[in-house]
Design a protein around this motif. Structure first.
Motif, short mmCIF file in Angstrom:
data_model
loop_
_atom_site.label_atom_id
_atom_site.label_comp_id
_atom_site.label_asym_id
_atom_site.label_seq_id
_atom_site.Cartn_x
_atom_site.Cartn_y
_atom_site.Cartn_z
N GLN A 308 0.56 -1.17 -0.04
CA GLN A 308 0.07 0.12 0.05
C GLN A 308 0.87 1.11 0.11
N ASP A 309 1.95 1.14 0.69
CA ASP A 309 2.79 2.34 0.88
C ASP A 309 3.54 2.51 -0.35
N VAL A 310 4.00 1.59 -1.14
CA VAL A 310 4.76 2.00 -2.33
C VAL A 310 3.82 2.08 -3.67
N GLU A 318 -6.64 -0.19 -11.31
CA GLU A 318 -6.19 -0.61 -12.56
C GLU A 318 -5.52 -1.94 -12.44
N LEU A 319 -4.67 -2.21 -11.50
CA LEU A 319 -4.07 -3.68 -11.60
C LEU A 319 -5.08 -4.67 -11.23
N LEU A 320 -6.13 -4.47 -10.16
CA LEU A 320 -7.01 -5.35 -9.73
C LEU A 320 -7.97 -5.61 -11.26
N ALA A 321 -8.39 -4.56 -11.84
CA ALA A 321 -9.09 -4.78 -13.10
C ALA A 321 -8.43 -5.62 -13.99
N LYS A 322 -7.13 -5.47 -14.22
CA LYS A 322 -6.54 -6.50 -15.13
C LYS A 322 -6.34 -7.72 -14.66
N LEU A 323 -6.20 -7.88 -13.43
CA LEU A 323 -6.19 -9.16 -12.85
C LEU A 323 -7.42 -10.08 -12.98
N ALA A 324 -8.77 -9.25 -12.85
CA ALA A 324 -9.90 -9.52 -13.04
C ALA A 324 -10.21 -10.37 -14.30
N GLU A 325 -9.57 -9.48 -15.26
CA GLU A 325 -9.85 -9.87 -16.52
C GLU A 325 -8.87 -11.24 -16.88
N GLY A 326 -7.84 -11.42 -15.94
CA GLY A 326 -7.12 -12.72 -16.24
C GLY A 326 -5.72 -12.31 -17.19
N THR A 327 -5.56 -10.77 -17.58
CA THR A 327 -4.45 -10.48 -18.17
C THR A 327 -3.33 -10.11 -17.30
N PHE A 328 -2.46 -10.82 -17.35
CA PHE A 328 -1.22 -10.64 -16.69
C PHE A 328 0.03 -10.51 -17.66
N GLU A 335 5.87 -3.50 -13.66
CA GLU A 335 5.48 -2.50 -12.74
C GLU A 335 5.45 -3.32 -11.33
N GLN A 336 5.14 -4.46 -11.04
CA GLN A 336 5.30 -5.37 -9.77
C GLN A 336 6.56 -5.02 -9.22
N PHE A 337 7.84 -5.51 -10.24
CA PHE A 337 9.06 -5.28 -9.91
C PHE A 337 9.48 -4.04 -9.46
N LEU A 341 11.30 -3.38 -5.72
CA LEU A 341 12.23 -2.59 -5.49
C LEU A 341 12.21 -1.54 -4.44
N LYS A 342 11.13 -0.83 -4.62
CA LYS A 342 10.97 0.25 -3.74
C LYS A 342 10.56 -0.27 -2.34
N MET A 343 10.17 -1.22 -2.12
CA MET A 343 9.69 -1.76 -0.73
C MET A 343 10.93 -1.94 0.23
#
Ligand SMILES: Nc1nc2c(ncn2[C@@H]2O[C@H](COP(=O)(O)OP(=O)(O)OP(=O)(O)O)[C@@H](O)[C@H]2O)c(=O)[nH]1
Length: 497
Positions: A308-310, A318-328, A335-337, A341-343
């Motif tokens: 949540q912080d980063v 946006e991320l959730l919508a893409k995941l719900a569509e099943g498009t990874f 972006e996850q990477f 790294l920011k964490m």
């Protein structure tokens, strides 16, 4: 941190017990002795260890347990509960509220990390939207004001102190008046330390407290002081109304058992721990997630806090919508990477994942993991937008792979390795397809919409096994509170090393 060793020893003792065909008094006794030894070696006070043994014995009465009950689970649960009880004094500490003026006074011995911790505490709250300010009422150590000034300036936090004035009470009162006028909602007072517990220190502490009437007195203790922790914490408690504890230097050789002793001595909760000299090496301390982490069960809430912080709030829907569509897509992975790294230190993040303890990610490997992520990102930097956004695995032809390898200055094998890793993660995420979106699109509210079957399918099998299968997962979720299901979701994508 040596606490990981304590966790490792306790987990091993529990695992050894699980390997036994029959769990009888002898096996239970050996397991408890092993756990007690580990706690004593970590500087936990002898009396506390003995009490814990007695309490577990009371909960786990092998004779009265019906045949067929899962004794292993009951013992594990009892160890978990007892460790939590040791760290939980039963009453929460005062927590400052945004917009409502609070005064927090820091006390502790010289060198405990008090001044550093004051700034970390201010900075933590500043990031949460508070308007903190720092008052240096440490007139004993020459240089204390300079140190606070430097730290505060770096973190852009208003500060007050004096090179000339030698009366700490006067400085504290003046600082308080100034920052009240400036509408600071969290005024933090740093007081003097001494090399040892002595009457002059306690008298000064008492006077500053009387003049400033703090809402909370935080006792800062060096985590590496070992068995001396109990007595030191008790001495402070007797002279000031300590309401919370912060344990510092848990990144070094500290055995950490002192934290348990300090809670017992002050009957106050540990609220944060210091894990380095840097201003953001400071972690909120929650008993259950901490014990979970200690036992290698993961700390999903901590992980989610970090995510949540980063991750900017507006990117979450946006991320959730893409995941719900099943498009990874690869772009999503990139972006996850970036977020990962920011964490901060990867080892820290790993220890929050269920099934991974920080022992499993030793220092050397942290660098490797981090380097690997950076390598993957360099490779992705040489991809076209179409490649990054594609979900068609056939798009990555040999000629494209060769071009990407050349462009990023890496071997072809590196590119295929990265693509394999991506496919593995994409497969895992594809099982989350059809996820119902929370109405506000926030990750933290996704929890209500996840079901356990979806979670079990999506978790890597070895992680699920370490968590004790579906039963373990369910128990863990219950322990952490339903809201933390979403944290698991964040963790899975990041656990792919
Ligand atoms: N590794 C590590 N070092 C820390 C941590 N917290 C503080 N330190 C270091 O410990 C040393 C002492 O910290 P200070 O903040 O100066 O100590 P203090 O208790 O304020 O000392 P006085 O002002 O003299 O009472 C400094 O070198 C800090 O950088 C921590 O969590 N981890």
């Amino acid at each position: 941190m040596v606490l990981a060793q304590l966790g490792g020893s306790i987990s091993r003792a529990l695992a050894q017990m699980s390997n036994a065909t029959v769990i009888d008094e002898k096996v239970l006794g050996e397991c408890l002795n092993e756990i007690s030894r580990a706690l004593l070696q970590s500087d936990v006070q002898f009396k506390m260890v003995r009490d814990m043994q007695t309490n577990i014995r009371k909960i786990v009465n092998l004779e009265t347990l019906a045949a067929g009950t899962n004794k292993r689970r009951i013992i594990q649960q009892a160890v978990f509960t007892e460790l939590c009880n040791m760290l939980d004094p039963g009453k929460p500490a005062f927590t400052p509220k945004k917009g409502k003026p609070s005064v927090v006074m820091f006390v502790g011995l010289q060198g405990s990390g008090k001044t550093t911790t004051c700034t970390k505490y201010a900075y933590y709250h500043q990031r949460k939207g508070f308007k903190p300010s720092l008052v240096c009422a440490d007139t004993f150590r020459a240089g204390a004001f300079d140190q606070l000034k430097q730290n505060a300036t770096k973190a852009k936090i208003p500060f007050y102190g004096s090179y000339m004035e030698s009366d700490p009470v006067k400085i504290a009162v003046e600082g308080l008046e100034r920052f009240r006028k400036e509408n600071s909602d969290l005024i933090i007072i740093d007081t003097s330390g001494r090399h040892k517990q002595e009457a002059a220190l306690f008298e000064e502490m008492r006077q500053v407290a009387e003049a400033t009437k703090p809402d909370l007195v935080i006792f800062v203790m060096d985590g590496s002081i070992g068995q001396a922790a109990f007595d030191q914490a008790q001495a402070f408690k007797q002279s000031a109304s300590v309401g919370a504890v912060i344990i510092t230097k848990l990144d070094g050789h500290a055995k950490g058992g002192g934290a348990l002793s300090a809670v017992a001595a002050t009957k106050s909760p540990v609220i944060f721990i210091g894990t380095g000299e840097h201003i953001d090496e400071f972690e909120i301390f929650d008993v259950k997630p901490f014990v979970s982490r200690l036992l290698g069960m993961g700390d999903l809430s901590g992980l989610m806090d970090k995510i949540q912080d980063v991750m900017p709030a507006d990117q979450q829907p946006e991320l959730l919508a893409k995941l719900a569509e099943g498009t990874f897509t690869l772009r999503l992975l990139y972006e996850q990477f970036q977020n990962l790294l920011k964490m901060g230190p990867i080892g820290q993040v790993f220890s929050m994942l269920p099934g991974f303890s920080s022992e499993l990610m030793p220092k050397g490997h942290e660098k490797e993991g981090q380097a690997k992520i950076k390598r993957y990102m360099t490779i992705m930097d040489s991809m076209t937008a179409a490649e990054l956004d594609s979900t068609n695995p056939k798009l990555m032809t040999e000629s494209r792979i060769i071009r990407i390898a050349r462009g990023s200055g890496r071997q072809i094998r590196d590119v295929t390795d990265m693509l394999e890793e991506y496919k593995r993660l994409a497969k895992m995420w594809s099982k989350m397809k059809g996820l119902k979106m929370p109405k506000n699109g926030k990750m933290s509210d996704l929890s209500q919409n996840l079901n356990i079957q979806q979670m079990t399918k999506a978790l890597p099998p070895q992680v699920l096994k370490q968590m004790g299968g579906m039963g373990g997962l369910q128990a863990l979720m219950k322990q952490m509170g339903g809201k933390d299901m979403s944290k698991m979701l964040g963790g899975m994508g990041l656990g792919g090393d």
